[in-house]
Write a protein that holds these residues in place. Structure first.
Motif, PDB file in Angstrom:
ATOM      1  N   LYS A 184       0.830  -1.209   0.000  1.00 52.59           N
ATOM      2  CA  LYS A 184       0.000   0.000   0.000  1.00 52.59           C
ATOM      3  C   LYS A 184       0.863   1.256   0.000  1.00 52.59           C
ATOM      4  N   VAL A 185       1.890   1.245   0.802  1.00 52.86           N
ATOM      5  CA  VAL A 185       2.781   2.410   0.850  1.00 52.86           C
ATOM      6  C   VAL A 185       3.513   2.577  -0.485  1.00 52.86           C
ATOM      7  N   ILE A 186       4.018   1.476  -1.021  1.00 49.08           N
ATOM      8  CA  ILE A 186       4.754   1.533  -2.283  1.00 49.08           C
ATOM      9  C   ILE A 186       3.890   2.132  -3.393  1.00 49.08           C
ATOM     10  N   LEU A 187       2.624   1.742  -3.422  1.00 49.92           N
ATOM     11  CA  LEU A 187       1.729   2.219  -4.479  1.00 49.92           C
ATOM     12  C   LEU A 187       1.030   3.532  -4.119  1.00 49.92           C
ATOM     13  N   GLY A 188       1.427   4.115  -3.012  1.00 52.79           N
ATOM     14  CA  GLY A 188       0.820   5.390  -2.634  1.00 52.79           C
ATOM     15  C   GLY A 188      -0.626   5.260  -2.226  1.00 52.79           C
ATOM     16  N   MET A 189      -1.011   4.047  -1.767  1.00 52.32           N
ATOM     17  CA  MET A 189      -2.401   3.816  -1.389  1.00 52.32           C
ATOM     18  C   MET A 189      -2.608   4.009   0.104  1.00 52.32           C
ATOM     19  N   ASP A 190      -1.588   4.490   0.802  1.00 46.44           N
ATOM     20  CA  ASP A 190      -1.725   4.665   2.247  1.00 46.44           C
ATOM     21  C   ASP A 190      -2.556   5.893   2.594  1.00 46.44           C
ATOM     22  N   PHE A 211      -2.499  20.891 -10.965  1.00 51.61           N
ATOM     23  CA  PHE A 211      -2.399  19.429 -10.927  1.00 51.61           C
ATOM     24  C   PHE A 211      -0.969  19.011 -11.253  1.00 51.61           C
ATOM     25  N   SER A 212      -0.485  17.988 -10.561  1.00 46.19           N
ATOM     26  CA  SER A 212       0.870  17.527 -10.862  1.00 46.19           C
ATOM     27  C   SER A 212       0.869  16.149 -11.503  1.00 46.19           C
ATOM     28  N   ALA A 213      -0.334  15.590 -11.714  1.00 44.10           N
ATOM     29  CA  ALA A 213      -0.420  14.282 -12.343  1.00 44.10           C
ATOM     30  C   ALA A 213      -1.626  14.230 -13.272  1.00 44.10           C
ATOM     31  N   LEU A 214      -1.409  13.664 -14.464  1.00 46.57           N
ATOM     32  CA  LEU A 214      -2.480  13.542 -15.463  1.00 46.57           C
ATOM     33  C   LEU A 214      -2.650  12.085 -15.852  1.00 46.57           C
ATOM     34  N   TRP A 215      -3.898  11.657 -15.929  1.00 44.30           N
ATOM     35  CA  TRP A 215      -4.205  10.306 -16.412  1.00 44.30           C
ATOM     36  C   TRP A 215      -4.969  10.518 -17.715  1.00 44.30           C
ATOM     37  N   ILE A 265       5.691  17.152 -14.451  1.00 44.76           N
ATOM     38  CA  ILE A 265       4.321  16.639 -14.413  1.00 44.76           C
ATOM     39  C   ILE A 265       4.319  15.149 -14.753  1.00 44.76           C
ATOM     40  N   ILE A 266       3.623  14.348 -13.959  1.00 44.16           N
ATOM     41  CA  ILE A 266       3.531  12.913 -14.186  1.00 44.16           C
ATOM     42  C   ILE A 266       2.355  12.639 -15.118  1.00 44.16           C
ATOM     43  N   VAL A 267       2.626  11.970 -16.227  1.00 43.42           N
ATOM     44  CA  VAL A 267       1.545  11.647 -17.157  1.00 43.42           C
ATOM     45  C   VAL A 267       1.447  10.137 -17.327  1.00 43.42           C
ATOM     46  N   GLN A 268       0.259   9.606 -17.162  1.00 43.13           N
ATOM     47  CA  GLN A 268       0.039   8.192 -17.424  1.00 43.13           C
ATOM     48  C   GLN A 268      -0.944   8.074 -18.591  1.00 43.13           C
ATOM     49  N   TYR A 269      -0.523   7.357 -19.617  1.00 44.60           N
ATOM     50  CA  TYR A 269      -1.379   7.191 -20.790  1.00 44.60           C
ATOM     51  C   TYR A 269      -2.199   5.919 -20.666  1.00 44.60           C
ATOM     52  N   GLU A 270      -3.451   6.002 -21.058  1.00 46.40           N
ATOM     53  CA  GLU A 270      -4.311   4.819 -21.023  1.00 46.40           C
ATOM     54  C   GLU A 270      -4.866   4.644 -22.419  1.00 46.40           C
ATOM     55  N   ASP A 271      -4.620   3.494 -23.015  1.00 51.13           N
ATOM     56  CA  ASP A 271      -5.038   3.313 -24.406  1.00 51.13           C
ATOM     57  C   ASP A 271      -5.517   1.887 -24.618  1.00 51.13           C
ATOM     58  N   ILE A 272      -6.812   1.740 -24.519  1.00 49.10           N
ATOM     59  CA  ILE A 272      -7.461   0.439 -24.625  1.00 49.10           C
ATOM     60  C   ILE A 272      -7.284  -0.186 -26.004  1.00 49.10           C
ATOM     61  N   ILE A 310      -3.337   3.605 -13.219  1.00 43.32           N
ATOM     62  CA  ILE A 310      -3.522   4.672 -12.231  1.00 43.32           C
ATOM     63  C   ILE A 310      -2.705   4.408 -10.964  1.00 43.32           C
ATOM     64  N   LEU A 311      -2.478   3.133 -10.630  1.00 39.90           N
ATOM     65  CA  LEU A 311      -1.637   2.865  -9.454  1.00 39.90           C
ATOM     66  C   LEU A 311      -0.160   3.104  -9.755  1.00 39.90           C
ATOM     67  N   THR A 312       0.252   2.904 -10.982  1.00 39.09           N
ATOM     68  CA  THR A 312       1.609   3.263 -11.386  1.00 39.09           C
ATOM     69  C   THR A 312       1.794   4.768 -11.202  1.00 39.09           C
ATOM     70  N   LEU A 313       0.799   5.507 -11.648  1.00 41.60           N
ATOM     71  CA  LEU A 313       0.831   6.959 -11.465  1.00 41.60           C
ATOM     72  C   LEU A 313       0.872   7.319  -9.975  1.00 41.60           C
ATOM     73  N   SER A 314       0.046   6.667  -9.206  1.00 43.07           N
ATOM     74  CA  SER A 314      -0.011   6.914  -7.769  1.00 43.07           C
ATOM     75  C   SER A 314       1.349   6.636  -7.108  1.00 43.07           C
ATOM     76  N   HIS A 315       1.998   5.565  -7.557  1.00 42.91           N
ATOM     77  CA  HIS A 315       3.333   5.245  -7.054  1.00 42.91           C
ATOM     78  C   HIS A 315       4.317   6.386  -7.331  1.00 42.91           C
ATOM     79  N   HIS A 316       4.313   6.887  -8.548  1.00 41.38           N
ATOM     80  CA  HIS A 316       5.230   7.973  -8.906  1.00 41.38           C
ATOM     81  C   HIS A 316       4.917   9.234  -8.108  1.00 41.38           C
ATOM     82  N   LEU A 317       3.626   9.467  -7.924  1.00 38.80           N
ATOM     83  CA  LEU A 317       3.181  10.619  -7.151  1.00 38.80           C
ATOM     84  C   LEU A 317       3.693  10.519  -5.713  1.00 38.80           C
ATOM     85  N   ALA A 318       3.551   9.344  -5.134  1.00 41.08           N
ATOM     86  CA  ALA A 318       3.994   9.125  -3.753  1.00 41.08           C
ATOM     87  C   ALA A 318       5.505   9.314  -3.626  1.00 41.08           C
TER      88      ALA A 318
END
Lengths: 213, 213
Positions: A77-83, A172-176, A189-196, B200-208
């Motif tokens: 949880k901590v590693i993934l920033g889910m804390d 904002f410092s992160a974009l999805w 800025i952190i950018v995560q691309y999502e492309d189904i 989104i959790l990859t992004l969250s990790h980088h953010l953390a």
DNA sequence: TAGATTGTTAATCGATTAACAATC
DNA sequence: TAGATTGTTAATCGATTAACAATC
């Protein structure tokens, strides 16, 4: 083990959500201890790889015994920033934006959609008890008020860059980003691309190769 | 150049959809020729990598000149299996299933959602002029009748394995799985996993890491 | 022919795997 | 102590990059 400005293999990070989910299941089944072999089999990696992945973040297991489920879960949880809770702003209240707003998988991982934004006046207003669509002009003000961290871009391709620039300006410092375009943003800025489409076309490629079209 | 039972780097294949989209834009702008430098810059890779990726599939460019947009586009369509329509069956007519059914990005890439399936009687029937939700029991019959090739699994996690087994028995040779579980299927079946939470959790990790939580 | 840009080679970088010493 | 399983090392594998000869 290293700590600080060290960075970890991208592939490693992308496997942590899988570990998280497997561990959550074990936890709910009151399983206190798992071996790398057992867990690796469940998520579809090799035991070697699982141990290597975890080892980047310290000695998280017990030799001769395995991994303590509750302890490893808390570490991941901590590693993934889910804390702590991360609040998302969805920009673009179209079909995709609304579908994401209603997607329970986000909340299950500590991610909360806290507001939507759109330029279309017809869409402004509450969409349920907790959620509101705001005018896009309120982005900066609501970000601050609601503690929004991540901007989710679900506008059409043509508007994506404009929206990205706006989001950065709004703090904002992160974009999805769900729009199929490369975004130009400052390097911090952190950018995560999502492309189904990448996934289904990869499948289509394999299908074409295997079956000879 | 190699052809036949040769297989190509996974990472290479996953970049082809990006090349396809860039080329489509050039095509609509009536640009006849592009250099690897120009195109690479547009999609966010190095020119070297672009040329290397293409070279796996033959000599597709013109030395001294660049790549012929229309020609390369047609080649990439074949590589990605887009030279003919692929019909999808969506299993699970919930929010996600319906969102996918209405997603225009699929049709733009030669992928057609041709039917939905659900066990819930309340969902059976037409959802618009072209699309129907069928009882899941009709999966095999409708697959044959409609020429369905790819089963899209959008049911809850707990039902996913059952549905996968059913789809294989019904004659599908490719599965596109949105449920967050590993599926057990015969080795000749092609499975593509789609997992938005990883991104989104990859992004969250980088953010953390960057912001120190 | 001179200029440009591909296709390909070789070097580099990064990720995975197998094996085993460390240690519970 | 004996048995089990981690954490880590070294070898292997695969992907990216830089450089340049081939050729339009």
């Amino acid at each position: 083990m290293p700590e600080g400005l060290v960075t970890f293999p991208k592939a490693t990070i992308s496997r942590f959500p899988l570990y998280f989910r497997a561990l959550t299941e074990y936890y709910h089944q009151n399983i206190a201890l798992v071996s790398s072999e057992e867990m690796a089999q469940k998520v579809g990696v090799t035991p070697s790889q699982l141990r290597k992945d975890l080892s980047y973040f310290g000695s998280l297991g017990i030799r001769g015994a395995g991994y303590d489920v509750a302890y490893l879960l808390s570490k991941i949880k901590v590693i993934l920033g889910m804390d702590r809770k991360r609040r998302l702003a969805i920009i673009g209240a179209g079909k995709l934006g609304l579908a994401l707003a209603g997607y329970s998988g986000l909340k299950q991982h500590g991610l909360e959609v806290s507001a939507l934004f759109d330029t279309d006046q017809a869409k402004w207003g509450p969409i349920n008890e907790q959620l509101m669509v705001f005018p896009l002009t309120e982005l900066a003000a609501q970000r601050e008020r609601l503690g929004l961290e991540i901007a989710v871009i679900t506008v059409p391709k043509a508007a994506a860059q404009k929206v990205a620039t706006l989001a950065v300006a709004a703090g904002f410092s992160a974009l999805w980003n769900f729009a199929p375009v490369r975004l130009e943003v400052p390097p911090e800025i952190i950018v995560q691309y999502e492309d189904i489409v990448v996934g289904i076309l990869t499948l289509s490629h394999h299908l074409a190769r295997k079956l000879g079209t």
